[in-house]
Scaffold this active site. Structure first.
Site, PDB file in Angstrom:
ATOM      1  N   ARG A 195       0.870  -1.184   0.000  1.00 14.78           N
ATOM      2  CA  ARG A 195       0.000   0.000   0.000  1.00 14.78           C
ATOM      3  C   ARG A 195       0.904   1.230   0.000  1.00 14.78           C
ATOM      4  O   ARG A 195       1.527   1.552   1.010  1.00 14.78           O
ATOM      5  CB  ARG A 195      -0.862  -0.044   1.269  1.00 14.78           C
ATOM      6  CG  ARG A 195      -1.988   0.945   1.296  1.00 14.78           C
ATOM      7  CD  ARG A 195      -2.568   1.021   2.708  1.00 14.78           C
ATOM      8  NE  ARG A 195      -1.735   1.835   3.555  1.00 14.78           N
ATOM      9  CZ  ARG A 195      -1.544   1.633   4.855  1.00 14.78           C
ATOM     10  NH1 ARG A 195      -2.115   0.627   5.469  1.00 14.78           N
ATOM     11  NH2 ARG A 195      -0.761   2.433   5.565  1.00 14.78           N
TER      12      ARG A 195
ATOM     13  N   HIS B 276      -3.415   4.482   4.866  1.00 14.73           N
ATOM     14  CA  HIS B 276      -4.546   3.551   4.962  1.00 14.73           C
ATOM     15  C   HIS B 276      -5.818   4.254   4.490  1.00 14.73           C
ATOM     16  O   HIS B 276      -6.545   3.751   3.629  1.00 14.73           O
ATOM     17  CB  HIS B 276      -4.703   3.067   6.402  1.00 14.73           C
ATOM     18  CG  HIS B 276      -5.952   2.318   6.631  1.00 14.73           C
ATOM     19  ND1 HIS B 276      -6.138   1.043   6.173  1.00 14.73           N
ATOM     20  CD2 HIS B 276      -7.105   2.674   7.249  1.00 14.73           C
ATOM     21  CE1 HIS B 276      -7.357   0.639   6.495  1.00 14.73           C
ATOM     22  NE2 HIS B 276      -7.956   1.614   7.141  1.00 14.73           N
TER      23      HIS B 276
ATOM     24  N   TYR C  43       4.310   4.952  11.605  1.00 13.62           N
ATOM     25  CA  TYR C  43       4.515   3.538  11.938  1.00 13.62           C
ATOM     26  C   TYR C  43       5.331   2.755  10.914  1.00 13.62           C
ATOM     27  O   TYR C  43       5.628   1.598  11.125  1.00 13.62           O
ATOM     28  CB  TYR C  43       3.162   2.826  12.169  1.00 13.62           C
ATOM     29  CG  TYR C  43       2.161   2.956  11.032  1.00 13.62           C
ATOM     30  CD1 TYR C  43       2.247   2.127   9.928  1.00 13.62           C
ATOM     31  CD2 TYR C  43       1.144   3.897  11.078  1.00 13.62           C
ATOM     32  CE1 TYR C  43       1.344   2.236   8.882  1.00 13.62           C
ATOM     33  CE2 TYR C  43       0.226   4.018  10.035  1.00 13.62           C
ATOM     34  CZ  TYR C  43       0.322   3.188   8.946  1.00 13.62           C
ATOM     35  OH  TYR C  43      -0.559   3.303   7.909  1.00 13.62           O
TER      36      TYR C  43
HETATM   37  C1  LIG Z   1     -14.744  -5.733  12.094  1.00 11.46           C
HETATM   38  C2  LIG Z   1     -13.832  -4.523  11.982  1.00 11.46           C
HETATM   39  N1  LIG Z   1     -12.800  -4.390  12.825  1.00 11.46           N
HETATM   40  C3  LIG Z   1     -11.980  -3.313  12.736  1.00 11.46           C
HETATM   41  C4  LIG Z   1     -12.211  -2.358  11.774  1.00 11.46           C
HETATM   42  C5  LIG Z   1     -11.281  -1.150  11.661  1.00 11.46           C
HETATM   43  N2  LIG Z   1     -10.465  -1.299  10.451  1.00 11.46           N
HETATM   44  C6  LIG Z   1     -10.767  -0.661   9.301  1.00 11.46           C
HETATM   45  S1  LIG Z   1      -9.698  -1.040   8.079  1.00 11.46           S
HETATM   46  C7  LIG Z   1      -8.794  -2.051   9.073  1.00 11.46           C
HETATM   47  C8  LIG Z   1      -7.565  -2.761   8.569  1.00 11.46           C
HETATM   48  C9  LIG Z   1      -7.859  -3.610   7.401  1.00 11.46           C
HETATM   49  O1  LIG Z   1      -6.661  -4.137   6.906  1.00 11.46           O
HETATM   50  P1  LIG Z   1      -6.659  -5.092   5.654  1.00 11.46           P
HETATM   51  O2  LIG Z   1      -7.721  -6.139   5.810  1.00 11.46           O
HETATM   52  O3  LIG Z   1      -5.265  -5.575   5.481  1.00 11.46           O
HETATM   53  O4  LIG Z   1      -7.095  -4.175   4.442  1.00 11.46           O
HETATM   54  P2  LIG Z   1      -6.384  -2.858   3.888  1.00 11.46           P
HETATM   55  O5  LIG Z   1      -6.998  -1.694   4.637  1.00 11.46           O
HETATM   56  O6  LIG Z   1      -4.923  -2.983   4.134  1.00 11.46           O
HETATM   57  O7  LIG Z   1      -6.724  -2.789   2.435  1.00 11.46           O
HETATM   58  C10 LIG Z   1      -9.342  -2.096  10.349  1.00 11.46           C
HETATM   59  C11 LIG Z   1      -8.777  -2.896  11.459  1.00 11.46           C
HETATM   60  C12 LIG Z   1     -13.325  -2.530  10.912  1.00 11.46           C
HETATM   61  N3  LIG Z   1     -13.610  -1.660   9.942  1.00 11.46           N
HETATM   62  N4  LIG Z   1     -14.109  -3.632  11.024  1.00 11.46           N
END
Ligand SMILES: Cc1ncc(C[n+]2csc(CCOP(=O)(O)OP(=O)(O)O)c2C)c(N)n1
Length: 379
Positions: free
Chosen positions: A278, A282, A291
């Site tokens: 990425r 985020h 980080y």
């Molecule tokens: C059930 C839930 N837990 C926590 C969150 C907060 N949250 C939003 S995005 C994220 C990280 C997601 O990471 P990844 O699955 O690797 O996808 P990326 O954002 O890197 O594309 C989190 C923990 C959420 N939206 N839903």
């Protein structure tokens, strides 16, 4: 401890309790980092020059959509944006592999794929102004709700795939659609996702899991979540899997084609780990410099998926300065279209929340809808 004459001591027999050596991570790559073709005995790119040039075009337009949307957020016209910079090859490779009846269950960063599948960009932008509820007709677009509850959609996708299989059992003339479920590396730690794998394997659902390993779940690095490479996790569920270079549009296309064909042929689910990075934040409310190491990001710039595809196409003689100049012009015009689209986002109508709850609305819902409409008219 001794039970029935057995001692509870483990002898350190290499290879018995865990691999004696770190397990090798073979990664499918068809387009090297310098843009030259790489041979792979299992995956052979099968594309016409026109299809390959189209993929480059799509990646360029998606990047433009992303940079314009990031700028719209900075201008205050979007509340938030989840940038996809660096992940364009995955979305384009997947799109090129999809059959005309396949359904996509996306995560929250698949804006480019949504656009390629024909979702109006104002509806996507509306999600990030907070005015759009994402209640488009997923049956028609075949791109389901942009998922914000991490991992929840994987169960929806597997359920849908099971339905697709049942439809074909009941009617051999039914279409050959299968389901492609996209989730991130962070999602792999969610209970829902692991249940989805189990269901898919148990019912041999025609489902493909595409895990976009961009290495960061907000500020959590992937190594903290999984001591083994993500594609190997699928083995524990009995799901065949492969890791591909996610910045290589040809590899993503070939692996997705393989997995979709398996699903269509009734061979059950597959898992693809698309290894990428990425490049941006985020979301626009996050600061990755807090980080992660700057050098890591700089290193990945040299693996840019667009540059690799362009270098290859130029070497093949299907791309040149003239075509590039025309594409630049197209991207300019498209950028303007994105800036205009944000003004086309409208507040939803209250009564719309009743649409598409059920295939056939219940009497209660019909009554509630009528009540809301009459109350709104009386105001
Ligand atoms: C059930 C839930 N837990 C926590 C969150 C907060 N949250 C939003 S995005 C994220 C990280 C997601 O990471 P990844 O699955 O690797 O996808 P990326 O954002 O890197 O594309 C989190 C923990 C959420 N939206 N839903």
């Amino acid at each position: 401890m001794s039970v029935g004459g057995l001692t509870g001591q483990l002898t350190a027999t290499p290879g018995r309790f865990q691999p004696a050596q770190p397990v090798e991570v073979p990664t499918v790559q068809l387009l090297g980092e310098d843009g030259t073709l790489v041979q792979d005995p299992d995956f052979v790119p099968a594309l016409t020059a026109a299809q390959a040039a189209r993929m480059l075009r799509d990646m360029v337009l998606i990047r433009r959509f992303d940079t314009e949307s990031t700028a719209l957020q900075r201008k205050g016209q979007l509340s938030l944006w989840a940038p996809l910079l660096g992940q364009e090859a995955i979305q384009v490779g997947v799109h090129a592999a999809l059959g005309r009846f396949d359904h996509v269950f996306p995560s929250h960063r698949e804006h480019g794929l949504a656009m390629l599948m024909g979702l109006p960009i104002e509806r996507l932008l509306g999600i990030f102004t907070g005015q759009e509820s994402g209640d488009w007709d997923a049956e028609q677009v075949r791109f389901h709700h942009l998922n914000m509850v991490i991992g929840g959609h994987t169960l929806h996708g597997v359920g849908y795939a099971m339905g697709q299989a049942r439809d074909r059992q009941a009617d051999p003339q039914a279409d050959d659609g299968v389901s492609l479920i996209i989730h991130g590396d962070g999602a792999i730690s969610e209970g829902d996702v692991n249940e989805a794998y189990i269901f898919a394997a148990a019912y041999q659902a025609p489902a493909v899991f595409l895990c976009v390993n961009n290495q960061w779940a907000i500020s959590e690095p992937v190594e903290r979540q999984s001591p083994v490479p993500l594609y190997q996790r699928a083995w524990g569920f009995g799901i065949p899997s492969v890791r591909v270079d996610g910045n290589d549009v040809l590899a993503v296309h070939a692996a997705t084609t393989w997995a979709l064909e398996r699903a269509r042929a009734g061979q059950g689910p597959s898992f693809i780990e698309a290894y990428t990075y990425r490049m941006g934040a985020h979301t626009t409310s996050d600061d990755p410099t807090k980080y992660r190491d700057k050098d890591e990001t700089i290193q990945w710039q040299s693996r840019d998926p667009l540059t690799r595809a362009e270098t290859w196409l130029r070497a093949e003689g299907v791309w040149d300065d003239g075509r590039q100049a025309r594409l630049d012009q197209e991207a300019e015009a498209f950028g303007e279209q994105v800036r205009e689209a944000v003004h086309k986002v409208h507040d939803p109508k209250l009564e719309d929340i009743f649409d598409r709850v059920y295939a056939r609305p219940t009497a209660d819902l019909v009554a509630q809808r009528a009540q809301i409409v009459s109350e709104a008219a009386a105001r």
